[in-house]
Design a protein around this motif. Structure first.
Motif, PDB file in Angstrom:
ATOM      1  N   UNK A  90      12.087   1.548  45.466  1.00  0.00           N
ATOM      2  CA  UNK A  90      10.558   1.889  45.343  1.00  0.00           C
ATOM      3  C   UNK A  90       9.690   2.829  44.444  1.00  0.00           C
ATOM      4  N   UNK A  91       8.969   3.504  44.770  1.00  0.00           N
ATOM      5  CA  UNK A  91       8.844   3.582  43.686  1.00  0.00           C
ATOM      6  C   UNK A  91       8.236   5.014  43.968  1.00  0.00           C
ATOM      7  N   UNK A  92       7.350   6.080  42.991  1.00  0.00           N
ATOM      8  CA  UNK A  92       6.605   7.416  43.044  1.00  0.00           C
ATOM      9  C   UNK A  92       5.554   7.001  42.833  1.00  0.00           C
ATOM     10  N   UNK A  93       5.024   7.561  43.191  1.00  0.00           N
ATOM     11  CA  UNK A  93       3.208   7.696  42.468  1.00  0.00           C
ATOM     12  C   UNK A  93       2.790   9.661  43.102  1.00  0.00           C
ATOM     13  N   UNK A  94       1.827  10.154  41.910  1.00  0.00           N
ATOM     14  CA  UNK A  94       1.125  10.915  42.293  1.00  0.00           C
ATOM     15  C   UNK A  94      -0.202  10.531  41.002  1.00  0.00           C
ATOM     16  N   UNK A  95      -1.607  11.480  41.947  1.00  0.00           N
ATOM     17  CA  UNK A  95      -2.732  11.310  40.809  1.00  0.00           C
ATOM     18  C   UNK A  95      -2.025  12.260  39.750  1.00  0.00           C
ATOM     19  N   UNK A  96      -2.772  12.164  38.627  1.00  0.00           N
ATOM     20  CA  UNK A  96      -2.102  13.087  37.357  1.00  0.00           C
ATOM     21  C   UNK A  96      -3.208  14.541  37.135  1.00  0.00           C
ATOM     22  N   UNK A  97      -4.274  13.627  37.498  1.00  0.00           N
ATOM     23  CA  UNK A  97      -5.714  15.100  37.423  1.00  0.00           C
ATOM     24  C   UNK A  97      -5.039  15.872  38.694  1.00  0.00           C
ATOM     25  N   UNK A  98      -4.854  15.372  39.551  1.00  0.00           N
ATOM     26  CA  UNK A  98      -4.483  16.655  40.503  1.00  0.00           C
ATOM     27  C   UNK A  98      -3.519  17.343  39.894  1.00  0.00           C
ATOM     28  N   UNK A  99      -2.215  16.878  39.301  1.00  0.00           N
ATOM     29  CA  UNK A  99      -1.445  17.115  38.662  1.00  0.00           C
ATOM     30  C   UNK A  99      -1.091  18.203  37.502  1.00  0.00           C
ATOM     31  N   UNK A 100      -2.821  18.188  36.998  1.00  0.00           N
ATOM     32  CA  UNK A 100      -2.534  19.150  35.411  1.00  0.00           C
ATOM     33  C   UNK A 100      -3.555  19.988  35.803  1.00  0.00           C
ATOM     34  N   UNK A 101      -4.446  19.680  36.686  1.00  0.00           N
ATOM     35  CA  UNK A 101      -5.375  20.362  37.719  1.00  0.00           C
ATOM     36  C   UNK A 101      -4.227  21.968  38.290  1.00  0.00           C
ATOM     37  N   UNK A 102      -3.674  21.244  39.253  1.00  0.00           N
ATOM     38  CA  UNK A 102      -2.851  22.560  40.150  1.00  0.00           C
ATOM     39  C   UNK A 102      -1.955  22.927  39.063  1.00  0.00           C
ATOM     40  N   UNK A 103      -1.080  22.800  38.429  1.00  0.00           N
ATOM     41  CA  UNK A 103       0.393  22.931  38.145  1.00  0.00           C
ATOM     42  C   UNK A 103       0.364  23.123  36.184  1.00  0.00           C
ATOM     43  N   UNK A 104      -1.232  22.353  35.671  1.00  0.00           N
ATOM     44  CA  UNK A 104      -0.641  22.239  34.077  1.00  0.00           C
ATOM     45  C   UNK A 104      -1.023  23.903  33.420  1.00  0.00           C
ATOM     46  N   UNK A 105      -1.728  25.312  34.172  1.00  0.00           N
ATOM     47  CA  UNK A 105      -1.351  25.746  33.448  1.00  0.00           C
ATOM     48  C   UNK A 105       0.217  26.989  33.252  1.00  0.00           C
ATOM     49  N   UNK A 106       0.986  26.415  34.574  1.00  0.00           N
ATOM     50  CA  UNK A 106       2.367  27.062  34.843  1.00  0.00           C
ATOM     51  C   UNK A 106       3.575  25.922  34.085  1.00  0.00           C
ATOM     52  N   UNK A 107       3.326  24.592  34.201  1.00  0.00           N
ATOM     53  CA  UNK A 107       4.315  24.081  33.641  1.00  0.00           C
ATOM     54  C   UNK A 107       3.552  23.091  31.909  1.00  0.00           C
ATOM     55  N   UNK A 140       5.687  20.771  43.059  1.00  0.00           N
ATOM     56  CA  UNK A 140       5.203  19.827  43.750  1.00  0.00           C
ATOM     57  C   UNK A 140       4.907  19.480  45.119  1.00  0.00           C
ATOM     58  N   UNK A 141       5.941  19.947  45.630  1.00  0.00           N
ATOM     59  CA  UNK A 141       5.460  19.606  47.325  1.00  0.00           C
ATOM     60  C   UNK A 141       4.664  20.807  47.832  1.00  0.00           C
ATOM     61  N   UNK A 142       4.571  22.587  47.376  1.00  0.00           N
ATOM     62  CA  UNK A 142       3.874  23.086  48.180  1.00  0.00           C
ATOM     63  C   UNK A 142       2.544  22.864  47.967  1.00  0.00           C
TER      64      UNK A 142
END
Length: 264
Positions: free
Chosen positions: A103-120, A138-140
């Motif tokens: 299996x492979x797990x994929x995620x949109x990096x732009x949304x990751x940075x936008x949503x969680x960049x300031x926290x982590x 991530x799940x939230x």
């Protein structure tokens, strides 16, 4: 159940497949599960931008255009990046290692940075991969994620796939204190005897923001479920507690940490 020594070769494959669990490990079982997962940066990249999973030889594209979007007129902003790859196997005493699927797990990096960049963004990736609150966040948030499965073991039966996912999803929803039932019913209805899953079959699961869960088998989209709780429950199987593959979960966390640091 009779001892393994008394079973014919025709009986053993059915027992093997019926004993596989998707929703975490059970140390009390006679079957000892061994899961192999490696960091994406440790894999061999082909010139076609694929990651080769070394235990099965299966190729996972380093970027994935998700199932739920109909066109690519977006300049690549909808593409998801490969965050981690693993293989699920079972090891039975006196028998060789049986590889069930990769299996492979994929995620949109732009949304990751936008949503969680300031926290982590200020947390080191090696620390971040061990933080349960990171995976909870991530799940939230709806970060536009996919899981791609590639069937490896030719004896995996459709009834097993249905029952194991059903059990896993109900357990995750119960943990979430969710009353979602319709999504599980619809999802399980996809897995009929007419749906063949020979070795090499690719199955894509896409969580599109807005609570949309798309399932694609081979070249055919077989259904969409509209439920945020269902989306979270499904992806919790891979990055929640307990994960289907603990090492793969940590490798995913490490890769996402590098993305937040701008180094991945």
């Amino acid at each position: 159940m009779p001892p393994f020594e008394d079973m014919s070769p025709k009986v053993l494959p059915n027992i093997l497949t019926e004993s596989i669990e998707i929703d975490g490990l059970d140390e009390k079982e006679d079957l000892l599960e061994q899961v192999s997962a490696m960091r994406v940066q440790d894999y061999t990249f082909s010139t076609e931008s694929f990651v080769i999973e070394p235990k099965t030889g299966f190729k996972f594209p380093t970027y994935l255009f998700p199932v739920g979007y109909k066109d690519r007129l977006d300049g690549g902003s909808l593409n998801q990046v490969l965050a981690g790859v693993g293989i699920r196997s079972v090891n039975i005493i006196k028998l060789s290692l049986l590889k069930i699927y990769a299996f492979g797990f994929y995620l949109n990096p732009q949304r990751l940075r936008a949503e969680l960049g300031s926290n982590y963004g200020g947390v080191l990736p090696e620390e971040l991969k061990l933080k349960s609150s990171f995976y909870d966040d991530i799940l939230r948030h709806e970060l536009d994620m996919s899981v791609r499965l590639i069937v490896h073991h030719k004896k995996v039966r459709i009834g097993l796939v249905k029952s194991t996912f059903e059990t896993a999803l109900k357990n995750r929803l119960k943990k979430m204190k969710s009353n979602e039932e319709e999504g599980v019913r619809v999802f399980c209805s996809y897995f009929t005897e007419e749906l063949l899953l020979p070795a090499g079959t690719i199955i894509d699961f896409h969580w599109q923001p807005g609570g949309h869960f798309h399932t694609k088998v081979g070249d055919r989209v077989i259904g969409t479920i509209h439920s945020l709780d269902f989306c979270r429950a499904f992806f919790d199987i891979y990055i929640g507690e307990p994960p289907v593959c603990n090492r793969a979960k940590h490798d995913i966390g490490l890769k996402l940490g590098h993305i937040l640091h701008g180094s991945g």
